[in-house]
Design a protein around this motif. Structure first.
Motif, PDB file in Angstrom:
ATOM      1  N   THR A  69       0.812  -1.223   0.000  1.00  0.00           N
ATOM      2  CA  THR A  69       0.000   0.000   0.000  1.00  0.00           C
ATOM      3  C   THR A  69       0.843   1.269   0.000  1.00  0.00           C
ATOM      4  O   THR A  69       0.420   2.304  -0.531  1.00  0.00           O
ATOM      5  N   ALA A  70       2.042   1.213   0.582  1.00  0.00           N
ATOM      6  CA  ALA A  70       2.871   2.418   0.664  1.00  0.00           C
ATOM      7  C   ALA A  70       3.745   2.603  -0.570  1.00  0.00           C
ATOM      8  O   ALA A  70       4.135   3.739  -0.891  1.00  0.00           O
ATOM      9  N   ALA A  71       4.081   1.517  -1.271  1.00  0.00           N
ATOM     10  CA  ALA A  71       5.020   1.583  -2.399  1.00  0.00           C
ATOM     11  C   ALA A  71       4.661   2.641  -3.445  1.00  0.00           C
ATOM     12  O   ALA A  71       5.563   3.322  -3.966  1.00  0.00           O
ATOM     13  N   PRO A  72       3.383   2.841  -3.799  1.00  0.00           N
ATOM     14  CA  PRO A  72       3.068   3.873  -4.805  1.00  0.00           C
ATOM     15  C   PRO A  72       3.463   5.283  -4.384  1.00  0.00           C
ATOM     16  O   PRO A  72       3.510   6.198  -5.224  1.00  0.00           O
ATOM     17  N   HIS A  73       3.752   5.506  -3.122  1.00  0.00           N
ATOM     18  CA  HIS A  73       4.108   6.840  -2.625  1.00  0.00           C
ATOM     19  C   HIS A  73       5.629   7.018  -2.525  1.00  0.00           C
ATOM     20  O   HIS A  73       6.100   7.979  -1.897  1.00  0.00           O
ATOM     21  N   ALA A  74       6.397   6.095  -3.105  1.00  0.00           N
ATOM     22  CA  ALA A  74       7.852   6.168  -3.039  1.00  0.00           C
ATOM     23  C   ALA A  74       8.379   7.415  -3.753  1.00  0.00           C
ATOM     24  O   ALA A  74       7.792   7.889  -4.735  1.00  0.00           O
ATOM     25  N   ASP A  75       9.483   7.935  -3.247  1.00  0.00           N
ATOM     26  CA  ASP A  75      10.114   9.116  -3.820  1.00  0.00           C
ATOM     27  C   ASP A  75      11.612   8.845  -3.916  1.00  0.00           C
ATOM     28  O   ASP A  75      12.286   8.644  -2.894  1.00  0.00           O
ATOM     29  N   ALA A  76      12.146   8.822  -5.117  1.00  0.00           N
ATOM     30  CA  ALA A  76      13.564   8.519  -5.330  1.00  0.00           C
ATOM     31  C   ALA A  76      14.478   9.514  -4.604  1.00  0.00           C
ATOM     32  O   ALA A  76      15.626   9.184  -4.260  1.00  0.00           O
ATOM     33  N   ALA A  77      13.991  10.723  -4.360  1.00  0.00           N
ATOM     34  CA  ALA A  77      14.811  11.734  -3.684  1.00  0.00           C
ATOM     35  C   ALA A  77      15.184  11.304  -2.259  1.00  0.00           C
ATOM     36  O   ALA A  77      16.169  11.798  -1.693  1.00  0.00           O
ATOM     37  N   ASN A  78      14.404  10.391  -1.688  1.00  0.00           N
ATOM     38  CA  ASN A  78      14.698   9.928  -0.331  1.00  0.00           C
ATOM     39  C   ASN A  78      15.967   9.086  -0.251  1.00  0.00           C
ATOM     40  O   ASN A  78      16.424   8.772   0.853  1.00  0.00           O
ATOM     41  N   VAL A  85      13.036 -17.742   0.873  1.00  0.00           N
ATOM     42  CA  VAL A  85      12.357 -16.935  -0.148  1.00  0.00           C
ATOM     43  C   VAL A  85      11.397 -15.940   0.507  1.00  0.00           C
ATOM     44  O   VAL A  85      11.389 -14.743   0.165  1.00  0.00           O
ATOM     45  N   VAL A  86      10.599 -16.410   1.474  1.00  0.00           N
ATOM     46  CA  VAL A  86       9.623 -15.545   2.157  1.00  0.00           C
ATOM     47  C   VAL A  86      10.335 -14.418   2.892  1.00  0.00           C
ATOM     48  O   VAL A  86       9.976 -13.229   2.767  1.00  0.00           O
ATOM     49  N   ILE A  87      11.337 -14.781   3.665  1.00  0.00           N
ATOM     50  CA  ILE A  87      12.092 -13.780   4.434  1.00  0.00           C
ATOM     51  C   ILE A  87      12.773 -12.792   3.494  1.00  0.00           C
ATOM     52  O   ILE A  87      12.773 -11.573   3.728  1.00  0.00           O
ATOM     53  N   GLY A  88      13.360 -13.307   2.419  1.00  0.00           N
ATOM     54  CA  GLY A  88      14.048 -12.431   1.471  1.00  0.00           C
ATOM     55  C   GLY A  88      13.115 -11.410   0.850  1.00  0.00           C
ATOM     56  O   GLY A  88      13.442 -10.219   0.774  1.00  0.00           O
ATOM     57  N   LEU A  89      11.944 -11.856   0.404  1.00  0.00           N
ATOM     58  CA  LEU A  89      10.983 -10.942  -0.212  1.00  0.00           C
ATOM     59  C   LEU A  89      10.482  -9.901   0.791  1.00  0.00           C
ATOM     60  O   LEU A  89      10.397  -8.701   0.474  1.00  0.00           O
ATOM     61  N   LEU A  90      10.154 -10.344   1.999  1.00  0.00           N
ATOM     62  CA  LEU A  90       9.636  -9.414   3.009  1.00  0.00           C
ATOM     63  C   LEU A  90      10.682  -8.384   3.410  1.00  0.00           C
ATOM     64  O   LEU A  90      10.409  -7.180   3.451  1.00  0.00           O
ATOM     65  N   TYR A  91      11.894  -8.862   3.712  1.00  0.00           N
ATOM     66  CA  TYR A  91      12.935  -7.944   4.174  1.00  0.00           C
ATOM     67  C   TYR A  91      13.346  -6.967   3.081  1.00  0.00           C
ATOM     68  O   TYR A  91      13.560  -5.779   3.336  1.00  0.00           O
ATOM     69  N   ALA A  92      13.463  -7.462   1.844  1.00  0.00           N
ATOM     70  CA  ALA A  92      13.816  -6.566   0.741  1.00  0.00           C
ATOM     71  C   ALA A  92      12.723  -5.527   0.530  1.00  0.00           C
ATOM     72  O   ALA A  92      12.997  -4.327   0.360  1.00  0.00           O
ATOM     73  N   GLY A  93      11.471  -5.965   0.573  1.00  0.00           N
ATOM     74  CA  GLY A  93      10.362  -5.032   0.388  1.00  0.00           C
ATOM     75  C   GLY A  93      10.290  -3.986   1.473  1.00  0.00           C
ATOM     76  O   GLY A  93      10.144  -2.784   1.198  1.00  0.00           O
ATOM     77  N   VAL A  94      10.416  -4.405   2.730  1.00  0.00           N
ATOM     78  CA  VAL A  94      10.322  -3.469   3.849  1.00  0.00           C
ATOM     79  C   VAL A  94      11.495  -2.502   3.851  1.00  0.00           C
ATOM     80  O   VAL A  94      11.323  -1.286   4.055  1.00  0.00           O
ATOM     81  N   SER A  95      12.708  -3.006   3.628  1.00  0.00           N
ATOM     82  CA  SER A  95      13.890  -2.140   3.708  1.00  0.00           C
ATOM     83  C   SER A  95      13.869  -1.057   2.634  1.00  0.00           C
ATOM     84  O   SER A  95      14.124   0.122   2.914  1.00  0.00           O
ATOM     85  N   VAL A  96      13.554  -1.425   1.400  1.00  0.00           N
ATOM     86  CA  VAL A  96      13.562  -0.456   0.304  1.00  0.00           C
ATOM     87  C   VAL A  96      12.368   0.487   0.410  1.00  0.00           C
ATOM     88  O   VAL A  96      12.509   1.715   0.281  1.00  0.00           O
ATOM     89  N   THR A  97      11.177  -0.072   0.661  1.00  0.00           N
ATOM     90  CA  THR A  97       9.973   0.760   0.682  1.00  0.00           C
ATOM     91  C   THR A  97       9.969   1.738   1.852  1.00  0.00           C
ATOM     92  O   THR A  97       9.537   2.889   1.705  1.00  0.00           O
ATOM     93  N   SER A  98      10.450   1.310   3.013  1.00  0.00           N
ATOM     94  CA  SER A  98      10.454   2.210   4.176  1.00  0.00           C
ATOM     95  C   SER A  98      11.308   3.442   3.912  1.00  0.00           C
ATOM     96  O   SER A  98      10.918   4.564   4.251  1.00  0.00           O
ATOM     97  N   VAL A  99      12.477   3.255   3.287  1.00  0.00           N
ATOM     98  CA  VAL A  99      13.337   4.397   2.963  1.00  0.00           C
ATOM     99  C   VAL A  99      12.725   5.217   1.833  1.00  0.00           C
ATOM    100  O   VAL A  99      12.680   6.451   1.891  1.00  0.00           O
ATOM    101  N   ALA A 100      12.217   4.541   0.814  1.00  0.00           N
ATOM    102  CA  ALA A 100      11.676   5.245  -0.352  1.00  0.00           C
ATOM    103  C   ALA A 100      10.457   6.086  -0.005  1.00  0.00           C
ATOM    104  O   ALA A 100      10.247   7.161  -0.574  1.00  0.00           O
ATOM    105  N   VAL A 101       9.662   5.630   0.939  1.00  0.00           N
ATOM    106  CA  VAL A 101       8.422   6.334   1.285  1.00  0.00           C
ATOM    107  C   VAL A 101       8.629   7.317   2.428  1.00  0.00           C
ATOM    108  O   VAL A 101       8.142   8.456   2.388  1.00  0.00           O
TER     109      VAL A 101
END
Length: 404
Positions: A155-164, A216-232
Motif C-alpha cells: 500500500t505504501a510503495a506507490p508513494h515512493a520518492d527517489a529523492a529519499n 524466499v519468504v524472508i528475502g521478499l519481506l525484508y527486501a520489500g520493507v527495507s527499500v519501501t520504508s526508505v523510499a516512502v
C-alpha cells in the motif's frame, strides 16, 4: 509435520516483532545505505540456513544448538552456548516489549514504558500459570506479522520518492556496518531447524523444502520493507515505521489497528521466549552450568518456577536501566549471533566432507563476519561465557566436596 507447517514455524523463528522497529534503527545508523546492510545480511542467511537444515536432517531432534555444540566441542562449549541464549532472553524480551510499547504510545496514546511493563507482566503471569502459546496460535501470529508487513509494503510503495535515497551513504561504510550489527536481531533463528527436524514426516527433504521456502519468504519481506520504508518515509523515518507506512497507504484508520496488532505480536514473542528460557535454565542446572537449585520443575509437564523467577529477576534491572532500544537490540543481537556462529562451527566438525561441510565452512565465515559487525557489544557474550565457565567450575568443586 508437513513442509507447510514446518515453514510457518521456521518463518516464526526468524521473523519477529523486531521488524516493527528495525527499519528505523538501520536507517538511523546508515541512512538510505541501510538497504545494503539488509542485502548483506540476507546473503549471510543463505549458507547459515542451509547448514542448520543439513545438520538437522543428519541429527534429527538434536536438542538445539547447545546440544549440537556439546557434541562437537564438549560440555564446556555447550554450557557457554546455553548461557548466551539464556542471557539474551532478559535483554531481548525487554527490547521486544519496548517495541510493542512504542507502537502502543504512537497508536493508542498509552505511555510506552507502562505498556512494555504490562506486556512483560502478562507474559510472566501466563508462564507462571502454566499457559503456553500453542503451535496454532504461534502460526496465526506469524501469519498476522507477514500480512502486516506485506500490506505496509504494497500500500505504501506507490508513494515512493527517489529523492529519499540521496545522499545515499551519509555515514559511509561504518554506518552500513553499524546497521548490519543491529539487523542481526532479524537474522537469527535459523538454528531452530536443528531441533525441528525430527517433527517432519520426511525429516530430510521436508526440512530442506521448509528452509528454502522460508529463505524466499524472508528475502521478499525484508527486501520489500527495507527499500519501501526508505523510499516512502526517508532516512529520518519515525520510530514506528510500519504505522507510518500503513497510514500513508491506507489512511489514519490504520493507526489504532496497528497498535493492537503490535501488542499481540510482541506478547506472543515475549511469552514464547520466556517459556523457552525457563526450560533452558532448568536444563543448564541439570548439566551443572547453573546451580542445581534451579533444576526443579524442568520435567515434562512441569513449570520450572525457579528458573522462571531467575529470568524475571534478570529482566527487571534491564527494564529499569533501559535508556535506548537500539542498545538493547544490539546487545541481544551479539548474544544470538554468537549462538549462531557456534552452531555453524559445530556443523563443520559434524557434517561429512563434501558439499555439506563446504556450506558449513562458508556459513561459519559469514556468521563470524556478522558477529564482527556487533562491535563493542561482543562484550556481552564474552561476559556470559566467563560466567558459564565459572558456574561449571564452582559446581564441579561442590560436587567433588559432596563426593568426599
Amino acid at each position: 509435520m508437513g513442509a507447510a507447517h514446518g515453514t510457518a514455524l521456521l518463518v516464526g523463528a526468524v521473523l519477529g516483532p523486531g521488524m516493527l522497529v528495525l527499519p528505523h534503527l538501520a536507517a538511523d545508523a546508515a541512512g538510505p545505505a541501510s538497504v545494503l546492510a539488509w542485502a548483506g545480511m540476507l546473503a549471510l542467511s543463505v549458507p547459515v540456513a542451509l547448514t542448520f537444515a543439513a545438520l538437522g536432517a543428519r541429527y534429527p531432534g538434536g536438542g538445539g544448538v547447545a546440544a549440537v555444540v556439546g557434541l562437537a566441542f564438549g560440555r564446556h562449549a555447550s554450557a557457554v552456548a546455553g548461557w548466551w541464549f539464556y542471557g539474551a532472553v532478559p535483554i531481548g524480551t525487554v527490547a521486544g516489549a519496548l517495541v510493542g510499547g512504542q507502537y502502543v504510545e504512537a497508536c493508542l496514546g498509552v505511555n510506552a514504558t507502562l505498556a512494555a511493563c504490562l506486556i512483560l507482566a502478562a507474559a510472566f503471569a501466563a508462564n507462571a500459570a502454566g499457559l503456553r502459546t500453542s503451535g496454532r496460535l504461534q502460526i496465526g501470529l506469524v501469519a498476522l506479522l507477514v500480512t502486516l508487513l506485506a500490506t505496509a509494503v504494497i500500500t505504501a510503495a506507490p508513494h515512493a520518492d527517489a529523492a529519499n535515497f540521496t545522499p545515499f551513504a551519509p555515514y559511509g561504510a561504518a554506518g552500513v556496518a553499524g546497521a548490519a550489527g543491529v539487523l542481526m536481531f532479524a537474522f537469527v533463528g535459523w538454528e531452530a531447524a536443528s531441533h525441528l527436524s525430527a517433527e517432519f514426516a520426511d525429516h530430510r527433504k521436508g526440512l530442506l523444502r521448509a528452509t528454502v521456502v522460508t529463505l524466499v519468504v524472508i528475502g521478499l519481506l525484508y527486501a520489500g520493507v527495507s527499500v519501501t520504508s526508505v523510499a516512502v518515509l526517508g532516512p529520518d523515518m519515525t520510530g514506528v515505521p510500519l504505522t507510518a507506512m500503513l497510514e500513508t497507504g491506507l489512511g489514519p484508520a490504520a493507526r489504532p489497528v496497528t497498535g493492537v496488532v503490535a501488542v499481540l505480536l510482541t506478547f506472543g514473542a515475549v511469552n514464547t521466549y520466556i517459556a523457552g528460557a525457563a526450560r533452558l535454565g532448568a536444563a543448564l542446572a541439570v548439566d551443572g552450568a547453573l546451580p542445581g537449585w534451579f533444576a526443579r520443575g524442568g520435567g515434562q509437564g512441569e513449570t520450572p518456577y525457579r528458573s522462571l523467577g531467575l529470568v524475571l529477576v534478570l529482566s527487571v534491572p534491564v527494564l529499569v536501566w533501559a535508556v535506548d532500544l537500539d542498545v538493547l537490540m544490539r546487545a541481544t543481537s551479539a548474544c544470538l549471533a554468537a549462538v549462531t556462529s557456534a552452531g555453524v562451527a559445530a556443523a563443520v566438525r559434524m557434517l561429512p566432507a563434501g558439499r555439506l561441510r563446504s556450506t558449513a565452512v562458508v556459513g561459519t565465515v559469514m556468521s563470524l563476519l556478522g558477529l564482527a559487525f556487533c562491535g563493542a557489544y561482543l562484550v556481552v557474550p564474552a561476559v556470559l561465557a566467563v560466567a558459564a565457565l565459572g558456574a561449571l567450575r564452582v559446581n564441579a568443586r561442590r560436587s567433588y566436596k559432596i563426593g568426599l
